[in-house]
Design a protein around this motif. Structure first.
Motif, mmCIF file in Angstrom:
data_model
loop_
_atom_site.group_PDB
_atom_site.id
_atom_site.type_symbol
_atom_site.label_atom_id
_atom_site.label_comp_id
_atom_site.label_asym_id
_atom_site.label_seq_id
_atom_site.Cartn_x
_atom_site.Cartn_y
_atom_site.Cartn_z
ATOM 1 N N MET A 1 -83.560 61.818 37.630
ATOM 2 C CA MET A 1 -82.283 61.925 38.337
ATOM 3 C C MET A 1 -81.221 61.131 37.582
ATOM 4 S SD MET A 1 -82.880 62.026 42.346
ATOM 5 C CE MET A 1 -82.705 63.688 42.944
ATOM 6 N N LEU A 2 -81.517 59.880 37.273
ATOM 7 C CA LEU A 2 -80.572 59.067 36.510
ATOM 8 C C LEU A 2 -81.082 58.872 35.082
ATOM 9 C CD1 LEU A 2 -79.608 56.327 39.127
ATOM 10 C CD2 LEU A 2 -78.270 58.295 38.410
ATOM 11 N N ALA A 3 -82.152 58.124 34.951
ATOM 12 C CA ALA A 3 -82.683 57.836 33.615
ATOM 13 C C ALA A 3 -84.145 58.230 33.463
ATOM 14 C CB ALA A 3 -82.502 56.358 33.294
ATOM 15 N N GLY A 4 -84.772 58.730 34.523
ATOM 16 C CA GLY A 4 -86.163 59.155 34.446
ATOM 17 C C GLY A 4 -87.176 58.060 34.690
ATOM 18 N N VAL A 5 -86.720 56.889 35.138
ATOM 19 C CA VAL A 5 -87.632 55.765 35.350
ATOM 20 C C VAL A 5 -88.603 56.064 36.492
ATOM 21 C CG1 VAL A 5 -87.795 53.334 36.002
ATOM 22 C CG2 VAL A 5 -86.025 54.077 34.411
ATOM 23 N N CYS A 6 -88.077 56.453 37.646
ATOM 24 C CA CYS A 6 -88.943 56.733 38.797
ATOM 25 C C CYS A 6 -89.858 57.928 38.529
ATOM 26 C CB CYS A 6 -88.104 56.990 40.051
ATOM 27 S SG CYS A 6 -87.232 55.533 40.647
ATOM 28 N N GLY A 7 -89.330 58.946 37.861
ATOM 29 C CA GLY A 7 -90.157 60.102 37.511
ATOM 30 C C GLY A 7 -91.274 59.725 36.556
ATOM 31 N N GLY A 8 -90.987 58.855 35.611
ATOM 32 C CA GLY A 8 -92.003 58.395 34.659
ATOM 33 C C GLY A 8 -93.081 57.567 35.334
ATOM 34 N N ILE A 9 -92.677 56.695 36.260
ATOM 35 C CA ILE A 9 -93.656 55.899 37.007
ATOM 36 C C ILE A 9 -94.527 56.809 37.858
ATOM 37 C CG2 ILE A 9 -93.893 54.171 38.832
ATOM 38 C CD1 ILE A 9 -91.344 52.843 37.659
ATOM 39 N N ALA A 10 -93.910 57.813 38.485
ATOM 40 C CA ALA A 10 -94.666 58.758 39.309
ATOM 41 C C ALA A 10 -95.661 59.560 38.472
ATOM 42 C CB ALA A 10 -93.715 59.698 40.034
ATOM 43 N N GLU A 11 -95.258 59.992 37.290
ATOM 44 C CA GLU A 11 -96.174 60.721 36.408
ATOM 45 C C GLU A 11 -97.318 59.821 35.951
ATOM 46 O OE1 GLU A 11 -93.883 62.404 33.219
ATOM 47 O OE2 GLU A 11 -92.768 63.719 34.581
ATOM 48 N N TYR A 12 -97.024 58.558 35.689
ATOM 49 C CA TYR A 12 -98.051 57.619 35.244
ATOM 50 C C TYR A 12 -99.120 57.422 36.313
ATOM 51 C CZ TYR A 12 -100.150 53.370 33.361
ATOM 52 O OH TYR A 12 -101.040 52.448 32.878
ATOM 53 N N PHE A 13 -98.681 57.266 37.576
ATOM 54 C CA PHE A 13 -99.628 57.055 38.672
ATOM 55 C C PHE A 13 -100.055 58.355 39.352
ATOM 56 C CE2 PHE A 13 -97.610 52.801 38.517
ATOM 57 C CZ PHE A 13 -98.763 52.065 38.309
ATOM 58 N N ASN A 14 -99.542 59.486 38.878
ATOM 59 C CA ASN A 14 -99.892 60.817 39.385
ATOM 60 C C ASN A 14 -99.605 60.949 40.884
ATOM 61 O OD1 ASN A 14 -100.713 63.450 39.072
ATOM 62 N ND2 ASN A 14 -102.876 62.979 39.433
ATOM 63 N N ILE A 15 -98.377 60.561 41.266
ATOM 64 C CA ILE A 15 -97.938 60.723 42.651
ATOM 65 C C ILE A 15 -96.563 61.384 42.670
ATOM 66 C CG2 ILE A 15 -99.269 58.794 43.587
ATOM 67 C CD1 ILE A 15 -96.832 57.080 43.467
ATOM 68 N N ASP A 16 -96.103 61.729 43.857
ATOM 69 C CA ASP A 16 -94.831 62.415 44.023
ATOM 70 C C ASP A 16 -93.668 61.480 43.654
ATOM 71 O OD1 ASP A 16 -92.924 64.278 44.764
ATOM 72 O OD2 ASP A 16 -93.108 63.860 46.918
ATOM 73 N N PRO A 17 -92.744 61.935 42.797
ATOM 74 C CA PRO A 17 -91.625 61.088 42.397
ATOM 75 C C PRO A 17 -90.714 60.689 43.567
ATOM 76 C CG PRO A 17 -91.616 63.130 41.127
ATOM 77 C CD PRO A 17 -92.756 63.186 42.060
ATOM 78 N N THR A 18 -90.667 61.512 44.603
ATOM 79 C CA THR A 18 -89.839 61.194 45.760
ATOM 80 C C THR A 18 -90.318 59.914 46.439
ATOM 81 O OG1 THR A 18 -89.448 63.551 46.079
ATOM 82 C CG2 THR A 18 -88.899 62.115 47.914
ATOM 83 N N LEU A 19 -91.616 59.700 46.477
ATOM 84 C CA LEU A 19 -92.155 58.476 47.076
ATOM 85 C C LEU A 19 -91.730 57.238 46.289
ATOM 86 C CD1 LEU A 19 -95.765 59.685 47.931
ATOM 87 C CD2 LEU A 19 -93.837 59.391 49.501
ATOM 88 N N ILE A 20 -91.742 57.348 44.976
ATOM 89 C CA ILE A 20 -91.318 56.227 44.124
ATOM 90 C C ILE A 20 -89.832 55.962 44.332
ATOM 91 C CG2 ILE A 20 -91.046 55.411 41.745
ATOM 92 C CD1 ILE A 20 -93.927 55.445 42.655
ATOM 93 N N ARG A 21 -89.033 57.023 44.391
ATOM 94 C CA ARG A 21 -87.589 56.854 44.593
ATOM 95 C C ARG A 21 -87.288 56.204 45.934
ATOM 96 N NH1 ARG A 21 -87.535 62.414 42.243
ATOM 97 N NH2 ARG A 21 -87.065 62.070 40.046
ATOM 98 N N LEU A 22 -87.971 56.652 46.980
ATOM 99 C CA LEU A 22 -87.771 56.062 48.305
ATOM 100 C C LEU A 22 -88.183 54.593 48.323
ATOM 101 C CD1 LEU A 22 -88.928 58.958 50.653
ATOM 102 C CD2 LEU A 22 -86.600 58.096 50.336
ATOM 103 N N ALA A 23 -89.306 54.282 47.714
ATOM 104 C CA ALA A 23 -89.765 52.896 47.652
ATOM 105 C C ALA A 23 -88.756 52.040 46.886
ATOM 106 C CB ALA A 23 -91.140 52.818 46.996
ATOM 107 N N TRP A 24 -88.206 52.569 45.795
ATOM 108 C CA TRP A 24 -87.235 51.825 44.998
ATOM 109 C C TRP A 24 -85.970 51.564 45.809
ATOM 110 C CZ3 TRP A 24 -88.639 51.203 39.662
ATOM 111 C CH2 TRP A 24 -87.811 50.332 38.967
#
Length: 61
Positions: free
Chosen positions: A14-37
């Motif tokens: 969405m911005l820099a791909g940080v949350c998406g990258g973390i989600a891909e690393y842990f194999n979970i939904d990126p929306t959960l990482i974004r909400l947690a952030w």
């Protein structure tokens, strides 16, 4: 041994791909990482914004 590395996502970004990258690393939904952030940013008086900027600089694309 797995050669799993943390990268900023070029697909789930969405911005820099940080949350998406973390989600891909842990194999979970990126929306959960974004909400947690967002929750952590609100609870820590904006420290999450600084952490996101640092992560965007430190984590390779």
């Amino acid at each position: 041994m797995s050669d799993k590395r943390l990268y900023r996502s070029s697909v789930n970004y969405m911005l820099a791909g940080v949350c998406g990258g973390i989600a891909e690393y842990f194999n979970i939904d990126p929306t959960l990482i974004r909400l947690a952030w967002i929750v952590l940013t609100c609870m820590s008086c904006g420290t999450g914004i600084v952490a996101y900027i640092i992560a965007a600089i430190v984590i390779p694309k």
